[in-house]
Write an enzyme that holds these catalytic residues in place. Structure first.
Site, PDB file in Angstrom:
ATOM      1  N   ARG A  14     -10.372 -11.304   1.312  1.00 48.07           N
ATOM      2  CA  ARG A  14     -11.268 -12.281   0.667  1.00 48.07           C
ATOM      3  C   ARG A  14     -10.664 -13.684   0.687  1.00 48.07           C
ATOM      4  NH1 ARG A  14     -11.339  -8.923  -4.849  1.00 48.07           N
ATOM      5  NH2 ARG A  14     -11.180  -7.253  -3.337  1.00 48.07           N
ATOM      6  N   LYS A  66       0.843  -1.192   0.000  1.00 46.83           N
ATOM      7  CA  LYS A  66       0.000   0.000   0.000  1.00 46.83           C
ATOM      8  C   LYS A  66       0.881   1.246   0.000  1.00 46.83           C
ATOM      9  CE  LYS A  66      -4.000  -1.709   2.623  1.00 46.83           C
ATOM     10  NZ  LYS A  66      -5.021  -1.608   1.575  1.00 46.83           N
TER      11      LYS A  66
HETATM   12  N1  BES Z   1      -8.300  -3.718   3.916  1.00 42.98           N
HETATM   13  C1  BES Z   1      -8.426  -3.280   2.592  1.00 42.98           C
HETATM   14  C2  BES Z   1      -9.725  -2.517   2.330  1.00 42.98           C
HETATM   15  C3  BES Z   1      -9.894  -1.199   3.040  1.00 42.98           C
HETATM   16  C4  BES Z   1      -9.528  -0.025   2.415  1.00 42.98           C
HETATM   17  C5  BES Z   1     -10.479  -1.132   4.271  1.00 42.98           C
HETATM   18  C6  BES Z   1      -9.729   1.190   3.048  1.00 42.98           C
HETATM   19  C7  BES Z   1     -10.661   0.076   4.921  1.00 42.98           C
HETATM   20  C8  BES Z   1     -10.285   1.239   4.305  1.00 42.98           C
HETATM   21  C9  BES Z   1      -8.392  -4.458   1.623  1.00 42.98           C
HETATM   22  O1  BES Z   1      -7.659  -5.545   2.032  1.00 42.98           O
HETATM   23  C10 BES Z   1      -7.808  -3.950   0.365  1.00 42.98           C
HETATM   24  O2  BES Z   1      -6.694  -3.522   0.411  1.00 42.98           O
HETATM   25  N2  BES Z   1      -8.564  -3.986  -0.719  1.00 42.98           N
HETATM   26  C11 BES Z   1      -8.110  -3.497  -1.964  1.00 42.98           C
HETATM   27  C12 BES Z   1      -8.619  -4.422  -3.030  1.00 42.98           C
HETATM   28  C13 BES Z   1      -8.030  -4.185  -4.371  1.00 42.98           C
HETATM   29  C14 BES Z   1      -6.557  -4.581  -4.379  1.00 42.98           C
HETATM   30  C15 BES Z   1      -8.779  -4.991  -5.386  1.00 42.98           C
HETATM   31  C16 BES Z   1      -8.675  -2.090  -2.147  1.00 42.98           C
HETATM   32  O3  BES Z   1      -9.796  -1.848  -1.712  1.00 42.98           O
HETATM   33  O4  BES Z   1      -7.988  -1.252  -2.685  1.00 42.98           O
HETATM   34 ZN    ZN Z   2      -5.575  -5.356   1.548  1.00 43.41          ZN
END
Ligand code: BES
Ligand code: ZN
Ligand code: ZN
Length: 470
Positions: free
Chosen positions: A320, A246
């Site tokens: 997921r 991230k």
């Molecule tokens: N934990 C995150 C989702 C999230 C984002 C929760 C902001 C709370 C606040 C999740 O694991 C994630 O990173 N999802 C990605 C998915 C993408 C790579 C398809 C996302 O939402 O960017």
């Molecule tokens: Zn994630």
């Protein structure tokens, strides 16, 4: 803060008075309130210490306005040294309790100097017309639910180096002991022996071993369970994104990626006090998503517990994967399930789509989705449905495996994540499952309503309300 229920007028320092705009209740103090420019709007208060009164704006007598007004009152009182206060309550006692208990929450464990005012010795008297069994029960249950919401908030707010999978498991054991629940803590050997390759891969680069937590509440004595409900929670104690790292700004607050799992623990902490003829299972996948030489990679193909193969194209879509195996575990281990709900901070797309105050409700049974929305709304949580469709389903196709862990389109990310999970729901459970994406409300960046900065405890109240409604 101690909340007391009474029918008598008690001698207190401050009387809290909720007023709507143009309320007659302010008639004696009209002039002084006018000089203070008090209009009776939401989140507005006027303390008149000489008169022993605290006026608080409450736009209507709807539950959420009451919660917000009461939270405003307690926050105002907390800035003073007054030790006792009372408020009259005609109706909707639980909303008053929510306001006090949730509005009074503070997370100051990590401040080297705690604020001087001790909130503990404040006595609040809620004056009702009469106290019968029903009112007493509502009072005790509401306090218990709020305590569990605040416990969930504490867990989520705790920094990742102090709250990792084995700590989460320890907390679960404690909850089980205190509430006479069955508790299983399954480790990585179990995951390996049971082919839970998706969950296992996500935690591989972490120095903390993953844990699968399984708590069970069965009604005691002669009461036979009439329904069986399973709650599954995403318990990512930290989500760095893994090798699909991230960006720094997006990583901050990812200690909150355990919110779904913590909400499930919160529900399990209250369920036995409700004395319901329902068997409730709480399953949490506690995992840390990190980087390192041992990390799982984009291009890897993982095999989940149900045998499905998953092409990894982004290691940040890890929740997921953990949920996939936890959902399979739940359906293999628990027979004749009536409802299966999962709670997860699953996608940023959900927050973009519906805003930070609202959870996204997904599943194959729109009637059941709407039941959840109703329970959520009665409990004070905001939700909305995000409908599945056949076209988005196709965007998860993989050239080399059964499915990809991300979709091939930039759009509809909350729904495609939900549809990914659907691949791990057995046919007989398709209509019984609901996925709840709490990514928006689980963690509050700037305070709203009765939620201060930090974890909100999203999911706990809606799940309890749903279980009570069954
Ligand atoms: N934990 C995150 C989702 C999230 C984002 C929760 C902001 C709370 C606040 C999740 O694991 C994630 O990173 N999802 C990605 C998915 C993408 C790579 C398809 C996302 O939402 O960017
Ligand atoms: Zn994630
Ligand atoms: Zn995540």
């Amino acid at each position: 803060m101690n909340l007391n229920l009474t029918t008598k007028k008690i001698d207190v320092e401050i009387e809290i008075i909720l007023v709507t705009k143009n309320s007659k209740k302010i008639k004696n103090d009209k002039e002084i309130l006018k000089s203070l420019n008090f209009k009776g709007e939401d989140e507005e208060s006027a303390l008149l210490p000489e008169l022993g009164k605290l006026y608080v704006g409450c736009e209507t007598d709807d539950s959420d306005n009451i919660r917000i007004a009461i939270a405003t009152a307690i926050k105002t009182l907390n800035k003073t040294n007054f030790k006792s206060a009372s408020i009259k309550c005609k109706d909707n006692l639980s909303a008053y309790i929510d306001g006090f208990e949730l509005g009074n929450y503070k997370f100051d464990k990590y401040k080297s100097k705690q604020e001087e005012l001790t909130q503990e010795d404040k006595n609040i008297y809620i004056i009702v017309d009469n106290i019968d069994k029903k009112i007493q029960k509502e009072f005790e249950e509401s306090i218990s639910i709020c305590e569990s919401v605040n416990m969930t908030r504490d867990f989520v707010n705790t920094p990742p180096d102090d709250f990792y999978p084995s700590i989460m498991a320890k907390e679960a054991i404690k909850i089980a002991q205190e509430n006479e629940l069955e508790c299983k803590i399954l480790d990585e050997d179990y995951l390996e022996q049971n082919n839970m390759g998706a969950m296992l891969a996500v935690g591989r680069a972490s120095r903390h071993r993953s844990k699968l937590i399984h708590l069970t509440y069965k009604p005691s004595g002669k009461i036979k369970a009439k329904k069986k409900i399973v709650l599954v929670g995403k318990g990512l104690t930290y989500d760095s994104g893994g090798l699909s790292l991230k960006p720094s700004d997006f990583m901050v607050s990812m200690k909150s990626d355990k919110s779904g799992g913590c909400a499930v623990l919160g529900v399990m902490n209250t369920i036995s006090t409700l004395n319901l003829p329902i068997e409730v299972h709480g399953i949490v996948g506690a995992v840390e998503n990190m980087i390192g030489g041992d990390a799982y990679k984009p291009d890897d193909v993982l095999t989940a517990k149900n045998g499905k193969t998953i092409e990894i194209r982004n290691t940040d879509a890890e929740g997921r994967l953990v949920l996939a195996d936890c959902l399979c575990y739940a359906q293999d281990e628990i027979k004749d399930i009536d409802y299966i709900l999962d709670f997860a901070t699953l996608t940023g797309a959900c927050v973009v789509g519906v805003g930070q105050y609202t959870s996204g409700i997904m599943g194959n049974n729109s009637q059941l989705n709407h039941k959840i929305i109703k329970s959520a709304s009665n409990s004070g949580e905001l939700t909305t449905t995000l409908p599945f469709n056949r076209y988005l389903k196709k965007t998860l196709k993989s050239e080399i495996a059964d499915i990809c862990n991300i979709s091939n389109t930039r759009y509809g990310g909350a729904i495609t994540a939900g549809m990914f999970l659907d691949n791990f729901i057995k046919d007989e459970n398709k209509q019984k499952w609901v996925h709840i994406d709490i990514a928006g409300p689980a963690f509050v960046e700037s305070s709203w309503g009765y939620n201060p900065h930090g974890a909100s405890g999203a999911g706990v109240r809606m799940a309890i309300e749903f279980i009570k409604d069954i």
